[in-house]
Design a protein around this motif. Structure first.
Motif, mmCIF file in Angstrom:
data_model
loop_
_atom_site.group_PDB
_atom_site.id
_atom_site.type_symbol
_atom_site.label_atom_id
_atom_site.label_comp_id
_atom_site.label_asym_id
_atom_site.label_seq_id
_atom_site.Cartn_x
_atom_site.Cartn_y
_atom_site.Cartn_z
ATOM 1 N N SER A 130 -2.856 7.338 -6.561
ATOM 2 C CA SER A 130 -3.179 7.303 -7.994
ATOM 3 C C SER A 130 -2.647 6.050 -8.693
ATOM 4 N N ASP A 131 -1.859 5.244 -7.994
ATOM 5 C CA ASP A 131 -1.367 3.989 -8.569
ATOM 6 C C ASP A 131 -2.422 2.906 -8.359
ATOM 7 N N THR A 132 -3.491 3.017 -9.124
ATOM 8 C CA THR A 132 -4.654 2.133 -8.999
ATOM 9 C C THR A 132 -4.550 0.976 -9.984
ATOM 10 N N PRO A 162 2.144 -1.801 -6.612
ATOM 11 C CA PRO A 162 1.006 -1.253 -5.864
ATOM 12 C C PRO A 162 -0.010 -2.380 -5.631
ATOM 13 N N TYR A 163 -0.514 -2.480 -4.412
ATOM 14 C CA TYR A 163 -1.425 -3.574 -4.093
ATOM 15 C C TYR A 163 -2.595 -3.703 -5.073
ATOM 16 N N PRO A 164 -3.221 -2.608 -5.518
ATOM 17 C CA PRO A 164 -4.348 -2.760 -6.451
ATOM 18 C C PRO A 164 -3.961 -3.433 -7.778
ATOM 19 N N GLN A 165 -2.672 -3.475 -8.093
ATOM 20 C CA GLN A 165 -2.224 -4.086 -9.344
ATOM 21 C C GLN A 165 -1.730 -5.520 -9.127
ATOM 22 N N THR A 166 -2.055 -6.097 -7.982
ATOM 23 C CA THR A 166 -1.646 -7.472 -7.680
ATOM 24 C C THR A 166 -2.884 -8.324 -7.437
ATOM 25 N N THR A 193 0.853 -1.183 0.000
ATOM 26 C CA THR A 193 0.000 0.000 0.000
ATOM 27 C C THR A 193 0.898 1.245 0.000
ATOM 28 N N PRO A 194 0.362 2.416 -0.353
ATOM 29 C CA PRO A 194 1.204 3.606 -0.483
ATOM 30 C C PRO A 194 2.047 3.951 0.746
ATOM 31 N N ASP A 195 1.549 3.744 1.953
ATOM 32 C CA ASP A 195 2.300 4.133 3.147
ATOM 33 C C ASP A 195 3.194 3.028 3.717
ATOM 34 N N TYR A 196 3.316 1.906 3.025
ATOM 35 C CA TYR A 196 4.131 0.799 3.537
ATOM 36 C C TYR A 196 5.571 1.228 3.823
ATOM 37 N N PHE A 197 6.218 1.886 2.868
ATOM 38 C CA PHE A 197 7.625 2.242 3.039
ATOM 39 C C PHE A 197 7.819 3.220 4.195
#
Length: 189
Positions: free
Chosen positions: A116-118, A180-184, A96-100
């Motif tokens: 926006s990385d959907t 990005p999680y939505p792309q997995t 997810t975006p805040d993982y790092f």
């Protein structure tokens, strides 16, 4: 000897900040669409973010130091592709975006993922330094492209992050591809 080994291992940088982290395993039904799983994860993150003491929430399919998890072969676009059985293998992490930020994994160059990385956005990836050093030893990999899955889809590299130990503190750094999680299609986060 045991104490010396223990002290040496404590000095190894795992690639993330382990203090003050709380983790949980969230199995998400593979029978539910990725869009629904993404929505559930976002809803859970919003609810947890308002709890006292919570500074950041992130999710990943395989936590550091818990095993290699998912992997894939890949090829660098614009270079001669080896036969499929000789392609390099990289670990794959859906994040997810805040993982790092949550794990305090440093950004070396480029950018982190954003909202926006959907699933509908172009395929974008972040790679670790081990992968960048191996395939771009004298150049920056930003803007480079990898074929990252068996369907032959191409993903653009938008960031490089520090190496994270996947299995053990005394193990090697493996080439790692963050998506990005939505792309997995991972159903455990």
């Amino acid at each position: 000897l045991l104490m010396r080994s223990f002290v040496r291992l404590r000095a190894v940088d795992p690639g993330f900040q382990p203090s003050n982290l709380l983790t949980l395993r969230l199995p998400l039904s593979p029978n539910v669409s990725i869009q629904r799983r993404v929505a559930l994860l976002e809803q859970l993150s919003r609810r947890l973010a308002v709890l006292p003491g919570v500074r950041s929430i992130g999710a990943v399919n395989t936590l550091p130091l818990t095993g290699f998890g998912a992997g894939t072969t890949f090829a660098v676009e614009g270079r001669p592709a080896p036969p499929p059985e000789q392609r390099p293998i990289g670990l794959v992490r859906g994040v997810t975006p805040d993982y790092f930020r949550t794990m305090a994994i440093p950004l070396v160059s480029g950018r982190f993922f954003t909202e926006s990385d959907t699933a509908q956005a172009p395929l974008r990836i972040i790679v670790n330094q081990a992968l960048a050093r191996r395939f771009w030893p004298e150049a920056k990999p930003l803007g480079g492209r990898l074929m990252v899955d068996p369907e032959g889809r191409i993903a653009e590299i938008v960031g490089v992050v520090g190496d994270v130990k996947p299995e053990r503190l005394d193990g090697d750094d493996w080439p790692t591809i963050y998506r990005p999680y939505p792309q997995t299609n991972f159903n455990i986060m």
